[in-house]
Motif scaffolding. Structure first.
Motif, PDB file in Angstrom:
ATOM      1  N   HIS A  83       0.709  -1.348   0.224  1.00  0.00           N
ATOM      2  CA  HIS A  83      -0.012   0.173  -0.042  1.00  0.00           C
ATOM      3  C   HIS A  83       0.984   1.399   0.129  1.00  0.00           C
ATOM      4  CE1 HIS A  83      -3.562  -2.293   0.307  1.00  0.00           C
ATOM      5  NE2 HIS A  83      -3.198  -2.966   1.126  1.00  0.00           N
ATOM      6  N   LEU A  84       2.122   1.038  -0.480  1.00  0.00           N
ATOM      7  CA  LEU A  84       2.736   2.371  -0.851  1.00  0.00           C
ATOM      8  C   LEU A  84       2.350   3.039  -2.039  1.00  0.00           C
ATOM      9  CD1 LEU A  84       6.432   0.736  -0.344  1.00  0.00           C
ATOM     10  CD2 LEU A  84       5.471   2.324   1.302  1.00  0.00           C
ATOM     11  N   PHE A  85       2.927   4.362  -2.505  1.00  0.00           N
ATOM     12  CA  PHE A  85       2.335   4.991  -3.628  1.00  0.00           C
ATOM     13  C   PHE A  85       2.254   4.199  -4.539  1.00  0.00           C
ATOM     14  CE2 PHE A  85       3.040   9.057  -1.563  1.00  0.00           C
ATOM     15  CZ  PHE A  85       1.724   9.964  -2.000  1.00  0.00           C
ATOM     16  N   GLY A  86       1.402   4.048  -5.484  1.00  0.00           N
ATOM     17  CA  GLY A  86       1.240   3.048  -6.828  1.00  0.00           C
ATOM     18  C   GLY A  86       2.178   3.717  -7.526  1.00  0.00           C
ATOM     19  N   GLN A  87       2.584   4.926  -7.908  1.00  0.00           N
ATOM     20  CA  GLN A  87       3.647   5.208  -8.759  1.00  0.00           C
ATOM     21  C   GLN A  87       4.899   4.400  -8.337  1.00  0.00           C
ATOM     22  OE1 GLN A  87       1.546   6.994  -7.376  1.00  0.00           O
ATOM     23  NE2 GLN A  87       0.630   8.973  -8.690  1.00  0.00           N
ATOM     24  N   LEU A  88       5.178   4.544  -7.118  1.00  0.00           N
ATOM     25  CA  LEU A  88       6.561   3.884  -6.508  1.00  0.00           C
ATOM     26  C   LEU A  88       6.630   2.263  -7.037  1.00  0.00           C
ATOM     27  CD1 LEU A  88       9.292   3.647  -4.819  1.00  0.00           C
ATOM     28  CD2 LEU A  88       7.770   3.200  -3.079  1.00  0.00           C
ATOM     29  N   VAL A  89       5.549   1.677  -6.641  1.00  0.00           N
ATOM     30  CA  VAL A  89       5.422   0.309  -6.891  1.00  0.00           C
ATOM     31  C   VAL A  89       5.368  -0.155  -8.250  1.00  0.00           C
ATOM     32  CG1 VAL A  89       4.077  -1.824  -6.152  1.00  0.00           C
ATOM     33  CG2 VAL A  89       3.916   0.317  -4.594  1.00  0.00           C
ATOM     34  N   ALA A  90       4.661   0.699  -9.154  1.00  0.00           N
ATOM     35  CA  ALA A  90       4.863   0.272 -10.575  1.00  0.00           C
ATOM     36  C   ALA A  90       6.121   0.453 -11.168  1.00  0.00           C
ATOM     37  CB  ALA A  90       3.624   1.158 -11.341  1.00  0.00           C
ATOM     38  N   TYR A  91       6.548   1.630 -10.865  1.00  0.00           N
ATOM     39  CA  TYR A  91       8.081   1.805 -11.122  1.00  0.00           C
ATOM     40  C   TYR A  91       8.995   0.803 -10.882  1.00  0.00           C
ATOM     41  CZ  TYR A  91      12.707   4.471 -11.887  1.00  0.00           C
ATOM     42  OH  TYR A  91      13.721   4.958 -12.234  1.00  0.00           O
ATOM     43  N   GLY A 105      14.840 -12.341 -22.366  1.00  0.00           N
ATOM     44  CA  GLY A 105      13.910 -11.909 -23.335  1.00  0.00           C
ATOM     45  C   GLY A 105      12.771 -11.411 -23.038  1.00  0.00           C
ATOM     46  N   ILE A 106      12.028 -11.889 -21.850  1.00  0.00           N
ATOM     47  CA  ILE A 106      10.605 -11.245 -21.387  1.00  0.00           C
ATOM     48  C   ILE A 106      10.778 -11.252 -19.915  1.00  0.00           C
ATOM     49  CG2 ILE A 106       9.797 -13.628 -21.313  1.00  0.00           C
ATOM     50  CD1 ILE A 106       7.142 -12.164 -22.435  1.00  0.00           C
ATOM     51  N   GLY A 107       9.953 -10.171 -19.243  1.00  0.00           N
ATOM     52  CA  GLY A 107       9.896 -10.133 -17.972  1.00  0.00           C
ATOM     53  C   GLY A 107       8.553  -9.768 -17.614  1.00  0.00           C
ATOM     54  N   MET A 108       7.868 -10.601 -16.807  1.00  0.00           N
ATOM     55  CA  MET A 108       6.403 -10.291 -16.502  1.00  0.00           C
ATOM     56  C   MET A 108       6.424 -10.011 -14.912  1.00  0.00           C
ATOM     57  SD  MET A 108       3.126 -12.356 -17.470  1.00  0.00           S
ATOM     58  CE  MET A 108       3.181 -13.754 -16.377  1.00  0.00           C
ATOM     59  N   VAL A 109       5.802  -8.859 -14.551  1.00  0.00           N
ATOM     60  CA  VAL A 109       5.690  -8.775 -13.184  1.00  0.00           C
ATOM     61  C   VAL A 109       4.213  -8.418 -12.666  1.00  0.00           C
ATOM     62  CG1 VAL A 109       6.460  -7.293 -11.132  1.00  0.00           C
ATOM     63  CG2 VAL A 109       8.171  -7.919 -12.893  1.00  0.00           C
ATOM     64  N   GLY A 110       3.556  -9.034 -11.845  1.00  0.00           N
ATOM     65  CA  GLY A 110       2.463  -8.732 -11.060  1.00  0.00           C
ATOM     66  C   GLY A 110       2.239  -8.032 -10.146  1.00  0.00           C
ATOM     67  N   ILE A 111       1.474  -7.212  -9.691  1.00  0.00           N
ATOM     68  CA  ILE A 111       1.533  -6.230  -8.448  1.00  0.00           C
ATOM     69  C   ILE A 111       0.164  -6.511  -7.887  1.00  0.00           C
ATOM     70  CG2 ILE A 111       1.540  -4.091  -7.771  1.00  0.00           C
ATOM     71  CD1 ILE A 111       3.592  -3.514 -10.007  1.00  0.00           C
ATOM     72  N   HIS A 112      -0.049  -6.544  -6.501  1.00  0.00           N
ATOM     73  CA  HIS A 112      -0.970  -6.477  -5.682  1.00  0.00           C
ATOM     74  C   HIS A 112      -0.809  -5.456  -4.499  1.00  0.00           C
ATOM     75  CE1 HIS A 112      -0.199  -9.173  -2.476  1.00  0.00           C
ATOM     76  NE2 HIS A 112       0.584  -9.796  -3.505  1.00  0.00           N
ATOM     77  N   ASP A 113      -1.876  -5.158  -3.813  1.00  0.00           N
ATOM     78  CA  ASP A 113      -1.720  -4.273  -2.553  1.00  0.00           C
ATOM     79  C   ASP A 113      -0.904  -3.132  -2.998  1.00  0.00           C
ATOM     80  OD1 ASP A 113      -3.375  -5.692  -1.137  1.00  0.00           O
ATOM     81  OD2 ASP A 113      -1.554  -6.939  -0.228  1.00  0.00           O
ATOM     82  N   SER A 114      -1.394  -2.413  -3.926  1.00  0.00           N
ATOM     83  CA  SER A 114      -0.741  -0.980  -4.614  1.00  0.00           C
ATOM     84  C   SER A 114      -1.714   0.153  -4.335  1.00  0.00           C
ATOM     85  CB  SER A 114      -0.056  -1.266  -5.926  1.00  0.00           C
ATOM     86  OG  SER A 114       0.688  -0.065  -6.235  1.00  0.00           O
ATOM     87  N   ASN A 115      -1.425   1.079  -5.249  1.00  0.00           N
ATOM     88  CA  ASN A 115      -2.499   2.226  -5.226  1.00  0.00           C
ATOM     89  C   ASN A 115      -2.550   2.959  -6.657  1.00  0.00           C
ATOM     90  OD1 ASN A 115      -3.640   3.193  -2.568  1.00  0.00           O
ATOM     91  ND2 ASN A 115      -1.610   2.980  -2.004  1.00  0.00           N
ATOM     92  N   HIS A 116      -3.526   3.861  -6.843  1.00  0.00           N
ATOM     93  CA  HIS A 116      -3.411   4.217  -8.285  1.00  0.00           C
ATOM     94  C   HIS A 116      -2.122   4.816  -8.496  1.00  0.00           C
ATOM     95  CE1 HIS A 116      -4.564   7.439 -11.177  1.00  0.00           C
ATOM     96  NE2 HIS A 116      -5.670   6.886 -11.368  1.00  0.00           N
ATOM     97  N   PHE A 117      -1.729   4.622  -9.912  1.00  0.00           N
ATOM     98  CA  PHE A 117      -0.542   4.771 -10.269  1.00  0.00           C
ATOM     99  C   PHE A 117      -0.232   5.850 -11.179  1.00  0.00           C
ATOM    100  CE2 PHE A 117      -0.347   0.704 -13.295  1.00  0.00           C
ATOM    101  CZ  PHE A 117      -1.009   1.392 -14.209  1.00  0.00           C
ATOM    102  N   THR A 260      -7.406  -2.233  -3.759  1.00  0.00           N
ATOM    103  CA  THR A 260      -7.197  -3.792  -3.764  1.00  0.00           C
ATOM    104  C   THR A 260      -7.055  -4.270  -5.364  1.00  0.00           C
ATOM    105  OG1 THR A 260      -9.807  -4.053  -4.182  1.00  0.00           O
ATOM    106  CG2 THR A 260      -8.965  -4.085  -2.068  1.00  0.00           C
ATOM    107  N   LYS A 261      -6.862  -3.156  -6.050  1.00  0.00           N
ATOM    108  CA  LYS A 261      -6.690  -3.386  -7.615  1.00  0.00           C
ATOM    109  C   LYS A 261      -5.147  -4.180  -7.741  1.00  0.00           C
ATOM    110  CE  LYS A 261      -3.656   0.152  -8.761  1.00  0.00           C
ATOM    111  NZ  LYS A 261      -2.351   0.189  -9.767  1.00  0.00           N
ATOM    112  N   GLY A 262      -4.947  -4.467  -9.088  1.00  0.00           N
ATOM    113  CA  GLY A 262      -3.627  -5.167  -9.401  1.00  0.00           C
ATOM    114  C   GLY A 262      -3.494  -4.422 -10.748  1.00  0.00           C
ATOM    115  N   ASP A 263      -1.996  -4.809 -10.871  1.00  0.00           N
ATOM    116  CA  ASP A 263      -1.057  -4.336 -11.979  1.00  0.00           C
ATOM    117  C   ASP A 263      -0.417  -5.385 -12.801  1.00  0.00           C
ATOM    118  OD1 ASP A 263      -1.943  -1.780 -11.043  1.00  0.00           O
ATOM    119  OD2 ASP A 263       0.032  -1.685 -10.091  1.00  0.00           O
ATOM    120  N   LEU A 264      -0.064  -5.512 -13.923  1.00  0.00           N
ATOM    121  CA  LEU A 264       0.521  -6.427 -14.662  1.00  0.00           C
ATOM    122  C   LEU A 264       1.580  -5.558 -15.408  1.00  0.00           C
ATOM    123  CD1 LEU A 264       0.973  -9.587 -15.181  1.00  0.00           C
ATOM    124  CD2 LEU A 264      -0.505  -9.278 -17.144  1.00  0.00           C
TER     125      LEU A 264
END
Length: 340
Positions: A83-91, A105-117, A260-264
């Motif tokens: 639940h840190l700043f979404g911009q920081l977590v997405a970065y 060749g490919i990196g895939m990172v999922g994120i949960h418990d973040s914020n609006h980014f 509670t949203k997620g990012d990919l």
């Protein structure tokens, strides 16, 4: 009134550091916020900043803690943003995806418990800057009703894709709804109407009143096509990344609720498939073919034009938003003379 890009970054950083946000984190938030305004995505720029202040005040945005890696392989990772700043977590998420893509060749990172980014395109740009393809998706609080329904279940669920090129900025960053929710919030703040064929009121009737639209639902873009894409993103940014989905998604528009949203995040290194220079030459060849047909745009052209305009002429701030910043700054004893 207008402010310069330098003034926007300065005031955002100053406010956040006064609220016990580290300088590193504050500068990332300021950079992402400014990126939105420069590109013309004002609904996700400085106009959203008061929402972040409310999140800090209510404790839904944390200033202390670390982004945690919960699961990891050579090419994938799942992050808990705590639940840190979404911009920081997405970065941090895209940074890790790029690091993995360089290796495999490919990196895939999922994120949960973040914020609006902020804007998704900032993070796909991070990949472009490393000569990679960047793909970013996220889900949001329910705003879009399924085709044939009037109860919002899906989010506006944006997607951003960035492609490296020798000569051009190639990027798309868009909601899968007819309008981003932020544009409705912005119109409501400014007392403006929204375009027709964008939203329905709570009774399922077309409306141009942003307040009624926020109580009702936003239409998917392209009817069933936008709906289908939003549905798929809901899964990619929900169950796949250990985040909420559908009506369980909260906190992207209402800062008093824990997000509670997620990012990919995906980074793809073309050099693991083909020669990088040839790839970029062929991207430019396609663009040249398209532009030779007429005076046409490619995805990214409008953002480049907006960046040049706003760097030269400044960023417009409406009176209500200006007053919000004055109130925030007065409370923190920050001198805004010469800015607002």
């Amino acid at each position: 009134m207008k402010i310069t890009p330098e003034q926007e970054k300065s005031i955002i950083t100053e406010i956040l550091t006064r609220l016990d946000v580290s300088k590193e984190h504050a500068e990332i938030v300021a950079e992402v916020t400014l990126d939105a305004d420069l590109k013309g995505f004002t609904s996700h720029g400085i106009g959203r900043f008061p929402q972040y202040i409310k999140g800090l005040e209510s404790g839904t945005i944390k200033t202390q803690g670390e982004v945690e890696i919960e699961n990891e392989t050579v090419s994938t990772a799942l992050l808990n943003g705590n639940h840190l700043f979404g911009q920081l977590v997405a970065y941090k998420g895209m940074e890790l995806a790029i690091e993995k893509a360089k290796e495999t060749g490919i990196g895939m990172v999922g994120i949960h418990d973040s914020n609006h980014f902020g804007v998704a395109g900032y993070y796909s740009d991070m990949a472009i800057n490393e000569d990679m393809i960047g793909i970013v998706t996220t889900n949001t609080e329910p705003a879009v009703a399924p085709i044939g329904g009037k109860i919002p279940i899906l989010g506006t669920n944006p997607i951003a894709i960035g492609i490296p090129s020798h000569k051009h900025y190639v990027s798309v960053d868009m909601a899968t709804s007819a309008s981003a929710r932020g544009k409705l919030l912005e119109a409501a703040r400014r007392g403006e109407e929204i375009p027709e064929n964008v939203a329905l009121d709570c009774e399922g009737r077309p409306t141009i009143n942003p307040q009624e639209a926020l109580k009702g639902s936003i239409l998917p873009f392209g009817a069933h096509k936008g709906y289908a894409l939003a549905f798929m993103i809901e899964i990619l940014a929900g169950p796949l990344v250990k985040a909420a989905f559908g009506t369980g998604v909260k906190g992207t528009a209402n800062p008093s609720e824990m997000c509670t949203k997620g990012d990919l995040m995906l980074a793809i290194d073309p050099s693991h498939m083909v020669d990088l220079d040839i790839f970029k030459d062929q991207v430019d060849a396609l663009i040249g073919e398209i532009k030779s047909t007429d005076n046409v745009f490619i995805p990214g052209d409008m953002e480049v034009m907006n960046i040049k305009k706003h760097q030269s002429n400044g960023i417009e701030i409406d009176d209500k938003l200006c007053q919000q910043f004055k109130d925030i700054s007065e409370e923190l004893n920050i001198d805004l003379d010469g800015i607002f």
